[in-house]
Design a protein around this motif. Structure first.
Motif, PDB file in Angstrom:
ATOM      1  N   ALA A  58      35.437  -7.848-108.378  1.00 12.19           N
ATOM      2  CA  ALA A  58      34.051  -7.456-108.112  1.00 12.19           C
ATOM      3  C   ALA A  58      33.976  -6.311-107.117  1.00 12.19           C
ATOM      4  N   LEU A  59      34.997  -6.164-106.293  1.00 14.70           N
ATOM      5  CA  LEU A  59      35.057  -5.059-105.345  1.00 14.70           C
ATOM      6  C   LEU A  59      35.960  -3.948-105.857  1.00 14.70           C
ATOM      7  N   TRP A  86      25.510   0.250 -98.655  1.00 18.64           N
ATOM      8  CA  TRP A  86      26.162   0.281 -97.337  1.00 18.64           C
ATOM      9  C   TRP A  86      27.459  -0.523 -97.368  1.00 18.64           C
ATOM     10  N   ARG A  87      27.405  -1.691 -97.968  1.00 17.82           N
ATOM     11  CA  ARG A  87      28.603  -2.526 -98.047  1.00 17.82           C
ATOM     12  C   ARG A  87      29.698  -1.848 -98.871  1.00 17.82           C
ATOM     13  N   ARG A  88      29.299  -1.233 -99.958  1.00 17.33           N
ATOM     14  CA  ARG A  88      30.280  -0.536-100.785  1.00 17.33           C
ATOM     15  C   ARG A  88      30.923   0.608-100.012  1.00 17.33           C
ATOM     16  N   GLU A  89      30.115   1.373 -99.294  1.00 21.68           N
ATOM     17  CA  GLU A  89      30.651   2.513 -98.547  1.00 21.68           C
ATOM     18  C   GLU A  89      31.579   2.055 -97.422  1.00 21.68           C
ATOM     19  N   ALA A 115      40.215   3.131 -97.594  1.00 23.38           N
ATOM     20  CA  ALA A 115      40.845   4.454 -97.511  1.00 23.38           C
ATOM     21  C   ALA A 115      41.661   4.600 -96.234  1.00 23.38           C
ATOM     22  N   GLN A 116      41.186   4.020 -95.152  1.00 26.39           N
ATOM     23  CA  GLN A 116      41.886   4.138 -93.872  1.00 26.39           C
ATOM     24  C   GLN A 116      43.105   3.233 -93.775  1.00 26.39           C
ATOM     25  N   ARG A 173      32.075  10.952-104.077  1.00 33.98           N
ATOM     26  CA  ARG A 173      31.334  11.856-103.203  1.00 33.98           C
ATOM     27  C   ARG A 173      31.378  11.362-101.762  1.00 33.98           C
ATOM     28  N   PHE A 174      31.208  10.052-101.568  1.00 39.00           N
ATOM     29  CA  PHE A 174      31.278   9.474-100.226  1.00 39.00           C
ATOM     30  C   PHE A 174      32.640   9.734 -99.599  1.00 39.00           C
ATOM     31  N   LEU A 175      33.695   9.506-100.350  1.00 37.67           N
ATOM     32  CA  LEU A 175      35.048   9.716 -99.833  1.00 37.67           C
ATOM     33  C   LEU A 175      35.289  11.186 -99.505  1.00 37.67           C
ATOM     34  N   ALA A 176      34.847  12.078-100.398  1.00 38.31           N
ATOM     35  CA  ALA A 176      35.075  13.504-100.199  1.00 38.31           C
ATOM     36  C   ALA A 176      34.324  14.028 -98.980  1.00 38.31           C
ATOM     37  N   GLU A 177      33.076  13.594 -98.801  1.00 35.34           N
ATOM     38  CA  GLU A 177      32.264  14.079 -97.685  1.00 35.34           C
ATOM     39  C   GLU A 177      32.857  13.677 -96.339  1.00 35.34           C
TER      40      GLU A 177
END
Length: 259
Positions: A179-180, A215-218, A225-226, A247-251
């Motif tokens: 689910a994630l 928000w939870r997804r981000e 990623a970290q 897009r979130f990751l790239a920004e």
């Protein structure tokens, strides 16, 4: 579901039948466990279960015969109880395949397994050849025996059984769950709203379900990623990252693509 554990230290497994989620699930009849001590099938006065390795070297090796007889006892008991007699025999071993959430899900949808907890320097290969269907490991480190690994497998599996958790969505929102998309879980907060000057993030207080979900997804993407960029790479290869995720990751300069 039923787990049969072959172990020299059966009392260790009291932890999963007496405490926490696994104990409640056991009391509800969702699963059961039986431990089999190889010493109980030995015939010598010292109840010997190990001996020196051929070829020399440090440590002792667990004998094949007591382990084989213990597996036979477990299989007979499963057959008598109506459980699947041909359950997989899984040896906990540092040379085994790394245990992952998907394996727990597969096990949770089955009749269970017979788990073998090795000890000492190793296990006679003839037992492995005769009985073992899978070898699993918790990771790239060595423990004194397979009991801790078996406990982890039992816990990870039982909590996925329907009715084991008080909230049906708890399991599917865990780290590594499908689910994630295989991501790590996001941070969580509870009362009070402000603790020692640190406030709960505003999106969680908004009451806006889509905003909370995003928000939870981000946060899940950021943490993954970290800490586990390999999971980001795997999700990207599998095509489970959305354009909004990318897009979130790239920004934020997180987990950039190779090109």
């Amino acid at each position: 579901m039923r787990f049969d554990i072959v172990t020299l230290f059966p009392e260790i497994f009291d932890a999963v039948t007496r405490h926490g989620v696994t104990a409640r699930a056991c009391q509800r009849g969702l699963w059961q466990m039986h431990a089999w001590n190889p010493r109980e099938v030995t015939t010598d006065a010292h109840r010997t279960v190990d001996d020196r390795p051929y070829g020399g070297g440090p440590g002792m090796v667990m004998l094949a015969d007591p382990l084989i007889k213990s597996v036979q006892r477990a299989r007979a008991a499963r057959a008598e109880a109506g459980a699947l007699q041909a359950a997989p025999v899984i040896l906990l071993s540092p040379t085994g395949r790394r245990f992952e959430q998907s394996m727990a899900r597969d096990l949770a949808s089955s009749e269970g397994a017979i788990l073998i907890c090795g000890r000492y320097e190793g296990v006679d290969q003839r037992f492995i050849d005769a009985c073992v269907t899978d070898e699993w490991s918790l990771g790239d480190f060595v423990l004194s025996g397979g009991e801790i690994g078996a406990l982890a497998i039992v816990d990870a599996t039982v909590r996925l059984l329907p009715g084991a958790l008080n909230h049906g969505q708890s399991a599917v929102q865990d780290s590594f769950d499908a689910a994630l998309s295989g991501m790590l879980d996001c941070p969580h907060y509870t009362r009070p709203e402000v603790y020692e000057g640190q406030a709960v993030p505003a999106p969680l207080l908004s009451g806006h379900h889509a905003q909370i979900a995003r928000w939870r997804r981000e946060q899940s993407l950021r943490i993954t990623a970290q800490r586990r960029p390999d999971l980001i790479a795997a999700a990207r290869a599998a095509g489970t990252l959305s354009a909004q995720d990318e897009r979130f990751l790239a920004e934020r300069g997180l987990a950039p693509t190779e090109d």
